[in-house]
Enzyme design. Structure first.
Site, mmCIF file in Angstrom:
data_model
loop_
_atom_site.group_PDB
_atom_site.id
_atom_site.type_symbol
_atom_site.label_atom_id
_atom_site.label_comp_id
_atom_site.label_asym_id
_atom_site.label_seq_id
_atom_site.Cartn_x
_atom_site.Cartn_y
_atom_site.Cartn_z
ATOM 1 N N SER A 16 -12.234 -10.659 10.359
ATOM 2 C CA SER A 16 -11.004 -10.515 11.032
ATOM 3 C C SER A 16 -11.238 -9.768 12.457
ATOM 4 O O SER A 16 -10.630 -10.015 13.305
ATOM 5 C CB SER A 16 -9.857 -9.540 10.383
ATOM 6 O OG SER A 16 -10.439 -9.204 9.188
ATOM 7 N N ALA A 17 -12.599 -9.218 12.433
ATOM 8 C CA ALA A 17 -13.266 -8.853 13.588
ATOM 9 C C ALA A 17 -12.158 -8.115 14.669
ATOM 10 O O ALA A 17 -12.073 -8.536 15.983
ATOM 11 C CB ALA A 17 -14.022 -9.894 14.365
ATOM 12 N N TYR A 50 -2.488 -10.027 3.647
ATOM 13 C CA TYR A 50 -2.881 -9.062 2.908
ATOM 14 C C TYR A 50 -3.442 -7.729 3.303
ATOM 15 O O TYR A 50 -3.582 -6.608 2.530
ATOM 16 C CB TYR A 50 -4.157 -9.725 2.367
ATOM 17 C CG TYR A 50 -5.464 -9.491 3.037
ATOM 18 C CD1 TYR A 50 -5.973 -10.256 4.150
ATOM 19 C CD2 TYR A 50 -6.560 -8.485 2.561
ATOM 20 C CE1 TYR A 50 -6.938 -9.978 5.002
ATOM 21 C CE2 TYR A 50 -7.654 -8.479 3.173
ATOM 22 C CZ TYR A 50 -7.548 -8.872 4.415
ATOM 23 O OH TYR A 50 -8.894 -8.994 5.028
ATOM 24 N N HIS A 96 -21.634 -12.511 3.424
ATOM 25 C CA HIS A 96 -20.451 -11.342 3.212
ATOM 26 C C HIS A 96 -21.143 -10.209 2.775
ATOM 27 O O HIS A 96 -22.051 -10.448 1.938
ATOM 28 C CB HIS A 96 -19.331 -12.056 2.222
ATOM 29 C CG HIS A 96 -18.007 -11.226 2.569
ATOM 30 N ND1 HIS A 96 -17.913 -9.906 2.352
ATOM 31 C CD2 HIS A 96 -16.980 -11.531 3.081
ATOM 32 C CE1 HIS A 96 -16.635 -9.483 2.485
ATOM 33 N NE2 HIS A 96 -16.158 -10.580 3.064
ATOM 34 N N ASP A 99 -19.558 -5.769 -0.751
ATOM 35 C CA ASP A 99 -18.755 -4.770 -1.749
ATOM 36 C C ASP A 99 -17.058 -5.593 -1.713
ATOM 37 O O ASP A 99 -16.213 -5.010 -1.588
ATOM 38 C CB ASP A 99 -18.309 -3.653 -0.604
ATOM 39 C CG ASP A 99 -17.882 -4.010 0.789
ATOM 40 O OD1 ASP A 99 -17.825 -5.208 1.016
ATOM 41 O OD2 ASP A 99 -17.470 -2.892 1.406
ATOM 42 N N PRO A 130 -24.139 -2.047 6.998
ATOM 43 C CA PRO A 130 -23.385 -0.799 7.309
ATOM 44 C C PRO A 130 -21.769 -1.156 7.000
ATOM 45 O O PRO A 130 -21.348 -2.355 7.192
ATOM 46 C CB PRO A 130 -23.664 -0.748 8.886
ATOM 47 C CG PRO A 130 -24.230 -1.680 9.163
ATOM 48 C CD PRO A 130 -24.841 -2.392 8.165
ATOM 49 N N GLY A 131 -21.134 -0.281 6.555
ATOM 50 C CA GLY A 131 -19.704 -0.563 6.190
ATOM 51 C C GLY A 131 -18.682 -0.850 7.401
ATOM 52 O O GLY A 131 -18.927 -0.266 8.554
ATOM 53 N N ILE A 132 -17.791 -1.480 7.302
ATOM 54 C CA ILE A 132 -16.713 -1.815 8.455
ATOM 55 C C ILE A 132 -15.283 -1.877 7.362
ATOM 56 O O ILE A 132 -14.622 -2.989 7.658
ATOM 57 C CB ILE A 132 -17.036 -2.974 9.388
ATOM 58 C CG1 ILE A 132 -17.607 -4.353 8.595
ATOM 59 C CG2 ILE A 132 -17.483 -2.750 10.422
ATOM 60 C CD1 ILE A 132 -17.585 -5.528 9.290
ATOM 61 N N ASP A 211 26.324 12.082 13.778
ATOM 62 C CA ASP A 211 25.652 10.618 14.369
ATOM 63 C C ASP A 211 26.688 9.960 15.260
ATOM 64 O O ASP A 211 27.394 9.014 14.814
ATOM 65 C CB ASP A 211 25.440 9.899 12.944
ATOM 66 C CG ASP A 211 24.772 8.571 13.368
ATOM 67 O OD1 ASP A 211 24.462 8.487 14.791
ATOM 68 O OD2 ASP A 211 24.548 7.521 12.643
HETATM 69 C C1 SPV Z 1 20.960 4.574 11.445
HETATM 70 O O1 SPV Z 1 19.913 4.686 10.705
HETATM 71 O O2 SPV Z 1 21.442 5.523 12.280
HETATM 72 C C2 SPV Z 1 21.894 3.393 11.506
HETATM 73 C C3 SPV Z 1 21.992 2.898 10.174
HETATM 74 O O3 SPV Z 1 22.378 3.149 12.435
HETATM 75 S S1 SPV Z 1 23.539 3.161 9.435
HETATM 76 O O4 SPV Z 1 23.119 4.772 9.255
HETATM 77 O O5 SPV Z 1 23.465 2.571 8.273
HETATM 78 O O6 SPV Z 1 24.583 2.840 10.286
HETATM 79 MG MG MG Z 2 22.626 4.431 14.115
#
Ligand code: SPV
Ligand code: MG
Length: 436
Positions: A16-17, A50, A96, A99, A130-132, A211
């Protein structure tokens, strides 16, 4: 080579480097002693299938490898499974580090061994490399940090690389660290959260405020930027009036936030989980579309995403209204649609998904399964959902744990009984490394 000589042997190395270290150089040096080296460079989606998405995009990783001494060619490896490339290239050797016979890569290794047998190829697994490990790489990346530009673009990269993106809420530097580092190893994957949700609910609750678009949340963004490298999706509430929203877009974009989600309500916004009890008012499609298009015009980069959140199901305005809004908002330039619901099952969300799948112009679909939490990411992904947000679980789990400890101390007149509920002091003082 002159005509008498054997053709040069060929060696295949899958990588993946992400951050090139002296270990990569050593592996290429050793492998090139066996023959001409082709690197199968894992694409973003091969890695993201993965483990964590690489920090550097495929094209940048490819340029670095192509210019390393000893590398003849770099080809994309589209899956973790090496077999499709091995069948094409039929290398004499696969090289490879030793490990990988246990853990998530063990099945991949076995398939390499079985496939090489078909033409007498050999798996070479030197012991003293050496490990990566990916863990040490993650730590190194976190120590280096990220830039606003790298972080900003990461959400779009994830959407291209993964069928469904898993997002967890964080409301502080400390919870940011949880979102950044917590990982669980399953049979064939190391699972992590892909991105971080800055919830208005948890930002407000943390400050013991409702809120209602009252608290200033930019400090929370700053704290989370400090402890994380993963992309951030900001809950922009209603976005305020259009004249204010354009400034919000600019500020978030400048900080390296990848996306803002704004909900189509106006006036005093209350949390959606109150539903119709709180007397909330939905904006008109026209006015909200104008807010979206104004935001799109305000942003500077192509990568910043404005996602439109539809509250029709929350406010009982009906499925047709939700679908009409989705069309209107996409036409206005929305880069994603979030359909919200507070039902106990995912039924109405899944109905929306089914109708949405018929749209000729679709953008990524986002859901927040807070009330219908029994529905799995896989079920939602199958219905066409691209982003699943776990919007409040870290704060909701922390609060009862703290109340429990507070009650225990009161009950016993000492803290001893609460010790088992607490992190050891030794761990908390060393949880955050000091920066030199
Ligand atoms: C929040 O996480 O503030 C959201 C989602 O807006 S909800 O609380 O469901 O409105
Ligand atoms: Mg919200």
């Amino acid at each position: 080579m002159n005509s008498q000589e054997e053709p040069m042997k060929t060696v295949y190395i899958a990588m993946s480097a992400d951050l090139i270290t002296p270990s990569h150089v050593k592996i290429i040096q050793e492998a090139s002693k066996l023959g001409e080296v082709t690197i199968g460079l894992l694409t973003d989606s091969a890695v993201a299938g993965y483990q964590r998405l690489p920090y550097m995009p495929y094209d940048e990783r490819k340029i670095v490898l192509e210019n390393m001494v000893g590398v003849k060619e770099v080809v994309p490896q589209d899956t973790l499974d090496h077999v499709p490339n091995l069948l094409k290239l039929k290398p004499d050797f696969v090289f490879h580090r030793h490990d990988w016979s246990t853990g998530v890569l063990r099945k991949t290794r076995q398939r390499v061994i079985d496939t090489l047998k078909e033409w007498g190829g050999e798996l070479v697994e030197p012991e003293h490399m050496p490990g990566i490990s990916s863990t040490s790489l993650s730590l190194a990346i976190r120590a280096v940090g990220t830039t606003p530009q790298m972080r900003l673009g990461m959400l779009k990269r994830l959407l291209e690389a993964k069928p469904v993106i898993r997002v967890i809420e964080a409301h502080s530097g400390l919870t940011g660290l949880i979102a950044e580092t917590v990982a669980v190893e399953t049979d064939d994957q190391v699972r992590e959260f892909d991105a971080i949700w800055l919830s208005s609910l948890t930002d407000s609750a943390l400050k013991a405020k409702p809120d209602i678009e009252y608290v200033d949340r930019m400090n929370a963004v700053g704290d989370i930027l400090e402890t994380t490298t993963k992309p951030i999706i900001f809950d922009g509430d209603t976005g305020g009036v259009t004249e204010h929203f354009v400034f919000m877009v600019r500020t978030l974009e400048r900080l390296g936030v990848s996306a803002v989600i704004i909900e189509d309500k106006k006036g005093l916004k209350r949390n959606s989980l109150f539903g119709t009890d709180a007397g909330q008012v939905q904006d008109t499609i026209e006015d909200f579309a104008l807010k979206i298009s104004s935001g799109k015009q305000a942003q500077v980069t192509d990568d910043f995403m404005i996602i439109a959140r539809i509250e029709s199901l929350i406010l009982k305005a009906g499925m047709d209204d939700a679908l009409a809004r989705a069309k209107g908002y996409i036409a206005a330039g929305a880069n994603g649609i979030m359909i919200h619901s507070k039902e106990k099952t995912a039924d109405e969300v899944l109905t929306f998904c089914k109708e949405y799948a018929k749209f000729p112009d679709r953008v990524p679909l986002v859901v927040v399964p807070s009330t219908y939490s029994q529905t799995t990411e896989d079920e939602l992904a199958k219905a066409g959902v691209s982003i699943v947000i776990y919007a409040n679980q870290l704060l909701r789990s922390a609060y009862p744990a703290m109340v429990n400890v507070a009650e225990s101390i009161l009950r016993h007149g000492r803290a001893s009984e609460a010790e088992d509920l607490c992190m050891p002091i030794k761990e908390i003082i060393s949880l955050i490394p000091e920066r030199s």
